[in-house]
Design a protein around this motif. Sequence first.
Motif, short mmCIF file in Angstrom:
data_model
loop_
_atom_site.label_atom_id
_atom_site.label_comp_id
_atom_site.label_asym_id
_atom_site.label_seq_id
_atom_site.Cartn_x
_atom_site.Cartn_y
_atom_site.Cartn_z
N UNK A 175 27.02 33.83 19.96
CA UNK A 175 26.83 34.06 18.53
C UNK A 175 28.09 33.65 17.77
N UNK A 176 29.25 33.97 18.34
CA UNK A 176 30.54 33.60 17.76
C UNK A 176 31.56 33.61 18.89
N UNK A 177 32.74 33.02 18.72
CA UNK A 177 33.75 33.06 19.78
C UNK A 177 34.15 34.50 20.12
N UNK A 178 34.25 34.78 21.40
CA UNK A 178 34.60 36.12 21.87
C UNK A 178 35.64 35.98 22.97
N UNK A 179 36.67 36.81 22.91
CA UNK A 179 37.68 36.83 23.97
C UNK A 179 37.80 38.23 24.56
N UNK A 180 38.20 38.28 25.81
CA UNK A 180 38.47 39.54 26.48
C UNK A 180 39.95 39.81 26.52
N UNK A 181 40.38 40.62 27.48
CA UNK A 181 41.79 41.02 27.53
C UNK A 181 42.26 41.14 28.98
N UNK A 182 43.55 40.99 29.14
CA UNK A 182 44.20 41.16 30.44
C UNK A 182 45.38 42.09 30.27
N UNK A 183 45.51 43.06 31.16
CA UNK A 183 46.58 44.05 31.07
C UNK A 183 47.78 43.63 31.91
N UNK A 184 48.86 44.37 31.73
CA UNK A 184 50.01 44.24 32.60
C UNK A 184 49.73 44.88 33.95
N UNK A 185 50.76 44.94 34.77
CA UNK A 185 50.60 45.46 36.13
C UNK A 185 50.10 46.90 36.11
N UNK A 186 49.07 47.16 36.93
CA UNK A 186 48.57 48.53 37.07
C UNK A 186 48.44 48.92 38.54
N UNK A 187 48.97 48.11 39.42
CA UNK A 187 49.03 48.43 40.85
C UNK A 187 50.07 47.53 41.49
N UNK A 188 50.91 48.10 42.34
CA UNK A 188 52.07 47.37 42.87
C UNK A 188 52.31 47.85 44.29
N UNK A 189 51.94 47.03 45.28
CA UNK A 189 51.87 47.52 46.65
C UNK A 189 52.63 46.60 47.62
N UNK A 190 53.49 47.17 48.47
CA UNK A 190 54.14 46.37 49.51
C UNK A 190 53.15 46.05 50.62
N UNK A 191 53.13 44.79 51.04
CA UNK A 191 52.25 44.35 52.13
C UNK A 191 53.03 43.36 53.00
N UNK A 192 52.67 43.29 54.25
CA UNK A 192 53.27 42.29 55.15
C UNK A 192 52.14 41.40 55.63
N UNK A 193 51.79 40.40 54.82
CA UNK A 193 50.60 39.58 55.07
C UNK A 193 50.69 38.80 56.38
N UNK A 194 51.89 38.27 56.68
CA UNK A 194 52.03 37.45 57.89
C UNK A 194 52.68 38.21 59.04
N UNK A 195 52.86 39.51 58.89
CA UNK A 195 53.32 40.40 59.96
C UNK A 195 54.64 39.93 60.57
N UNK A 196 55.56 39.51 59.72
CA UNK A 196 56.86 39.04 60.21
C UNK A 196 57.99 40.02 59.91
N UNK A 197 57.63 41.22 59.41
CA UNK A 197 58.63 42.23 59.11
C UNK A 197 59.24 42.11 57.72
N UNK A 198 58.88 41.05 57.00
CA UNK A 198 59.34 40.86 55.62
C UNK A 198 58.17 41.12 54.69
N UNK A 199 58.37 42.03 53.75
CA UNK A 199 57.27 42.44 52.89
C UNK A 199 57.05 41.47 51.73
N UNK A 200 55.77 41.29 51.40
CA UNK A 200 55.37 40.70 50.14
C UNK A 200 54.91 41.84 49.22
N UNK A 201 54.54 41.50 48.01
CA UNK A 201 54.05 42.49 47.05
C UNK A 201 52.71 42.02 46.51
N UNK A 202 51.75 42.93 46.41
CA UNK A 202 50.52 42.63 45.70
C UNK A 202 50.53 43.35 44.36
N UNK A 203 50.41 42.57 43.29
CA UNK A 203 50.43 43.09 41.93
C UNK A 203 49.04 42.93 41.32
N UNK A 204 48.48 44.03 40.82
CA UNK A 204 47.14 44.06 40.25
C UNK A 204 47.23 44.09 38.72
#
Length: 247
Positions: A175-204
């Motif tokens: 009907x007309x142009x419509x936009x949504x929204x994106x927030x800043x970080x709302x989840x911040x978790x240490x993960x070790x994706x490749x299991x090498x003892x060095x952590x990555x971070x997942x930011x939501x």
Amino acid sequence: MDTSGGNLGRKPELVSGAYGDVNGDGVMDYVFLTALKSKDPSSPYLEKITLHVQDGVTHKVHVIELNDEGNSGYNPTVFLGDFTGDGVQDILITIDSGGSGAFTYDYVYSFLHNRSKKLFDFNSYNEENQYTVTYLDHFKVSVKSPATSQSFLIDISDRGVDYLSQIYYQNGMLIKPVTGMADGVSGFYPVDMDRDGVYEIQAYQKISGLYHADAFGYIINTLKWDGQKFSIWQQWLALYGNPLQKK
């Protein structure tokens, strides 16, 4: 006269802590957060959350102030892990804002050789990682990440007539142009994706449509230390599912 900004009579209290070698001398240090509890004893809200590191050898306590706009909230936690790959533990801090957007205030510090260095700051990250959320014809929503040049397409055709009729004609055109929204970080978790003892971070980061409660899901960025900063290593859009209808 109270010149302490309303803090008279309240003293910092321990709210989270962990043991680990963060200065690299091979001896366990004590890393902890203190805060002022709310003047309302029934409230879990905390103010002036501050990072402290007690050297395991000298027992000297080093005090590290957090950002003024990110040092109050709920459930502050400290996590120790090696995020840079130098074999020394770093300090991850997360604080829940408690606001309607459920934001988190997040930091990563290095304390190598008893010198604090901020490796991650939620404000800088949020400024660098914003997204465009655009409704398209035929019941689609486009989510684009300028930081990575990735784009995602969401099908919203199952949202129901009441919702879609606000946005589209019956033929599926906007009907007309419509936009949504994106927030800043709302989840911040240490993960070790490749299991090498060095952590990555997942930011939501939450992606929404017409209003905050009209949520589609989350952009999930996996951040990896590149020697200078945390860079986006992997990026996904995770969508909320709909329950299956019973036949």
